[in-house]
Design a protein around this motif. Structure first.
Motif, PDB file in Angstrom:
ATOM      1  N   GLN A 271      41.612  30.090  -6.566  1.00 30.00           N
ATOM      2  CA  GLN A 271      41.157  29.378  -5.645  1.00 30.00           C
ATOM      3  C   GLN A 271      41.638  29.721  -4.206  1.00 30.00           C
ATOM      4  OE1 GLN A 271      38.755  27.290  -6.535  1.00 30.00           O
ATOM      5  NE2 GLN A 271      39.125  28.313  -8.383  1.00 30.00           N
ATOM      6  N   ASP A 272      42.224  30.890  -3.998  1.00 34.58           N
ATOM      7  CA  ASP A 272      42.474  31.302  -2.598  1.00 34.58           C
ATOM      8  C   ASP A 272      41.577  32.054  -1.922  1.00 34.58           C
ATOM      9  OD1 ASP A 272      44.148  31.500  -0.451  1.00 34.58           O
ATOM     10  OD2 ASP A 272      45.579  33.155  -1.606  1.00 34.58           O
ATOM     11  N   THR A 273      41.688  32.473  -0.678  1.00 32.29           N
ATOM     12  CA  THR A 273      40.778  33.324   0.004  1.00 32.29           C
ATOM     13  C   THR A 273      41.203  35.112  -0.271  1.00 32.29           C
ATOM     14  OG1 THR A 273      42.091  33.368   2.279  1.00 32.29           O
ATOM     15  CG2 THR A 273      40.076  31.747   1.724  1.00 32.29           C
ATOM     16  N   ARG A 274      42.309  35.082  -0.948  1.00 33.82           N
ATOM     17  CA  ARG A 274      42.835  36.693  -1.097  1.00 33.82           C
ATOM     18  C   ARG A 274      42.386  36.965  -2.444  1.00 33.82           C
ATOM     19  NH1 ARG A 274      49.087  36.434   1.489  1.00 33.82           N
ATOM     20  NH2 ARG A 274      48.487  35.670   3.146  1.00 33.82           N
ATOM     21  N   PHE A 275      41.862  38.284  -2.573  1.00 32.43           N
ATOM     22  CA  PHE A 275      41.704  38.952  -3.808  1.00 32.43           C
ATOM     23  C   PHE A 275      42.788  40.302  -3.807  1.00 32.43           C
ATOM     24  CE2 PHE A 275      37.868  37.009  -2.650  1.00 32.43           C
ATOM     25  CZ  PHE A 275      37.279  36.626  -3.857  1.00 32.43           C
ATOM     26  N   GLU A 276      43.385  40.196  -4.809  1.00 31.48           N
ATOM     27  CA  GLU A 276      44.409  41.194  -5.009  1.00 31.48           C
ATOM     28  C   GLU A 276      43.621  42.625  -5.625  1.00 31.48           C
ATOM     29  OE1 GLU A 276      48.565  42.380  -7.748  1.00 31.48           O
ATOM     30  OE2 GLU A 276      47.980  40.192  -7.200  1.00 31.48           O
ATOM     31  N   LEU A 277      43.896  43.648  -5.145  1.00 27.23           N
ATOM     32  CA  LEU A 277      42.775  44.853  -5.260  1.00 27.23           C
ATOM     33  C   LEU A 277      42.995  45.260  -6.732  1.00 27.23           C
ATOM     34  CD1 LEU A 277      42.803  45.095  -2.240  1.00 27.23           C
ATOM     35  CD2 LEU A 277      43.030  47.403  -2.379  1.00 27.23           C
ATOM     36  N   THR A 278      44.152  45.039  -7.319  1.00 22.80           N
ATOM     37  CA  THR A 278      44.317  45.760  -8.978  1.00 22.80           C
ATOM     38  C   THR A 278      43.651  44.482  -9.811  1.00 22.80           C
ATOM     39  OG1 THR A 278      46.348  44.644  -8.901  1.00 22.80           O
ATOM     40  CG2 THR A 278      46.419  46.751  -8.286  1.00 22.80           C
ATOM     41  N   LYS A 279      43.228  43.276  -9.273  1.00 23.43           N
ATOM     42  CA  LYS A 279      42.708  42.136 -10.102  1.00 23.43           C
ATOM     43  C   LYS A 279      41.574  41.796  -9.669  1.00 23.43           C
ATOM     44  CE  LYS A 279      47.565  40.356 -11.046  1.00 23.43           C
ATOM     45  NZ  LYS A 279      48.116  39.171 -10.932  1.00 23.43           N
ATOM     46  N   MET A 280      40.781  42.673  -8.790  1.00 19.18           N
ATOM     47  CA  MET A 280      39.331  42.119  -8.193  1.00 19.18           C
ATOM     48  C   MET A 280      38.322  42.578  -8.998  1.00 19.18           C
ATOM     49  SD  MET A 280      37.680  43.400  -4.642  1.00 19.18           S
ATOM     50  CE  MET A 280      38.866  42.563  -3.564  1.00 19.18           C
ATOM     51  N   ASP A 281      37.349  41.648  -9.198  1.00 15.76           N
ATOM     52  CA  ASP A 281      36.347  41.899 -10.097  1.00 15.76           C
ATOM     53  C   ASP A 281      35.548  43.498  -9.757  1.00 15.76           C
ATOM     54  OD1 ASP A 281      33.761  40.823 -11.743  1.00 15.76           O
ATOM     55  OD2 ASP A 281      32.902  41.937 -10.003  1.00 15.76           O
ATOM     56  N   PRO A 282      35.561  44.056 -10.652  1.00 17.02           N
ATOM     57  CA  PRO A 282      34.947  45.696 -10.413  1.00 17.02           C
ATOM     58  C   PRO A 282      33.827  45.716  -9.594  1.00 17.02           C
ATOM     59  CG  PRO A 282      35.715  45.259 -13.060  1.00 17.02           C
ATOM     60  CD  PRO A 282      35.522  43.888 -12.110  1.00 17.02           C
ATOM     61  N   THR A 283      33.042  44.680  -9.911  1.00 14.65           N
ATOM     62  CA  THR A 283      31.570  44.821  -8.928  1.00 14.65           C
ATOM     63  C   THR A 283      31.919  44.566  -7.507  1.00 14.65           C
ATOM     64  OG1 THR A 283      30.405  44.075 -10.848  1.00 14.65           O
ATOM     65  CG2 THR A 283      29.296  44.091  -8.726  1.00 14.65           C
TER      66      THR A 283
END
Length: 475
Positions: free
Chosen positions: A368-380
């Protein structure tokens, strides 16, 4: 040291809540009885040379645990592709005891699981198993049952226990809240040399353009839903119609079934209709951003509604897709020519209500944050942004969601955050999540301590020598 303790507790918490087993979560006497028993002739390892006679090895309230239940639990994990190499029989029994206590207490707390929910879970699990082995009879043989009906009866009981335990766990955890002061104190207690490190992150924004569906195509969908509604009113099965025609992959295999309260995260239009109906009523077709729906209410239990629904989305023509691509290309050109910023374009041009007001900024559904950790980001999503430079706007992307709805979108990276040691101000959301998890772990532990004392529990034979996570032996 505090963070290390939290990490260790988190392992226990996962053991309590999931332990990655398929089980998920599988008269009150204060004293505990430990009985010497000759039933267990097998050592407490997964494999052994001695022959054993199956029998009861534990009681939790009204529930029993058989020695064979441990073997079945191993079988369940193996069936899901998991490894049982490092799981001892004592650990497995401990998990089963936890599941039984959750389920037992769920009944004491009047938590109800409907037959429709169990049928839905059964269908999902069976479909998965059949996909893996190819035939229902192979599934029956794998579980060493004599017939499909015997297997379904056995598996239905397991699923009901799992669901009761899951609902009980959810009730405990959902009641846990944390204040900013508690978060601050949690962070202060972490020694500087034990502060967690967060990986590289990015913030992403998008503009979405939906192809326009013609009034004629929308009317075709409404007419189709009205015809289905008429058939149901004349005696046809709504559940069967949902399986055959609904385009909602999350519910169509279960006959369109959902259980919801006003706090359940459904779109407003859906909830408004759902809570306006009485038991047995079927709504007229209505529209959400997913398409057109009809709803039939099965049961109303206080603030909870059990319903079935059918979703059908109008077909998007090739002309509509072409027009949408042209429109989003024009938006991109305006941004590239500095006529408008990306955020301004999102607020004035995007068709996505959820992100429009925030200038197109995406919210990470997991944090629920605006940040996306690269290693956990949705592959698409990662594949769409990984090659973008700072302030670069992607070319129009044709996106198809899990319901088959097609849209065009533009994506840009608005911020990059390098890997760094936790900072209270910058990483408040993540620190709050860690603090909340610690509090949930503590709450679960206290719950077990209390309920174990108040529940009739009996451990039999060699299993009384197990070193459990919780005090099942009440020593």
């Amino acid at each position: 040291m505090l963070l290390k303790k939290l990490q260790l507790k988190t392992i226990d918490y996962k053991l309590v809540l999931t332990m990655c087993f398929l089980f998920f979560f599988n008269s009150i006497i204060s004293a505990q009885e430990i009985i010497k028993d000759t039933v267990i002739q097998k050592p407490l390892q997964l494999s052994g040379q001695k022959q054993k006679i199956d029998g009861i090895i534990a009681n939790v309230g009204d529930y029993i645990v058989l020695d064979s239940d441990i073997d079945k639990a191993y079988l369940e994990i193996t069936a899901q592709g998991g490894s049982v190499k490092d799981i001892t029989r004592c650990q497995m029994l401990g998990k089963l005891l936890e599941d039984k206590l959750y389920a037992h207490q769920a009944i004491q707390d009047s938590i109800v699981v409907s037959d429709a929910e169990i049928r839905g879970m059964m269908d999902d699990r069976l479909n998965y198993m059949i996909q893996q082995v190819g035939d229902i009879n192979k599934v029956v043989a794998y579980y060493k049952k004599n017939s499909v009906e015997e297997f379904k009866t056995y598996f239905s009981d397991i699923l009901k226990e799992q669901k009761l335990a899951s609902e009980m766990t959810k009730k405990i955890v959902d009641a846990v809240e944390i204040t900013p002061e508690e978060v601050r104190n949690f962070f202060k207690k972490i020694p500087k040399d034990e502060l967690p490190t967060f990986g590289a992150e990015m913030e992403v924004a998008q503009i979405v353009v939906e192809p326009k569906v013609s009034a004629e195509d929308e009317q075709k969908v409404k007419d189709r839903l009205n015809a289905i509604r008429k058939d149901v009113l004349e005696g046809s099965s709504f559940a069967t119609k949902a399986v055959l025609y609904s385009q909602d992959p999350g519910s169509s295999p279960n006959g369109g079934f959902y259980k919801m309260t006003r706090k359940t995260p459904f779109v407003k239009e859906f909830k408004d209709v759902a809570f306006s109906l009485g038991e047995g009523e079927i709504s007229e077709p209505f529209k959400t951003n997913f398409g057109y729906h009809i709803i039939m209410v099965d049961k109303i239990k206080g603030q909870e509604v059990e319903l079935r629904h059918i979703l059908i989305a109008p077909t998007v023509s090739e002309t509509a897709l072409k027009d949408a691509k042209e429109r989003i290309t024009n938006i991109r050109n305006k941004i590239e020519n500095k006529e408008i910023t990306f955020a301004e374009a999102a607020r004035t041009e995007s068709d996505e209500k959820e992100t429009r007001a925030n200038g197109g900024t995406l919210i990470n559904p997991n944090t629920q944050d605006t940040r996306f950790e690269l290693t956990k980001m949705d592959p698409t999503l990662y594949s769409q942004v990984s090659n973008l430079k700072d302030n670069e706007v992607s070319q129009p992307i044709l996106n198809t969601d899990d319901k088959g709805k097609k849209t065009y979108k533009l994506i840009t990276i608005t911020n990059r955050i390098d890997a760094h040691t936790a900072d209270y101000a910058k990483d408040y959301t993540k620190i709050k999540e860690l603090a909340l998890k610690e509090k949930q772990i503590t709450t679960i532990s206290k719950w077990f301590d209390t309920k174990i004392k108040d529940t009739y529990i009996k451990i039999i034979g060699e299993y009384r020598d197990c070193n459990f996570v919780y005090n099942w032996l009440k020593k």
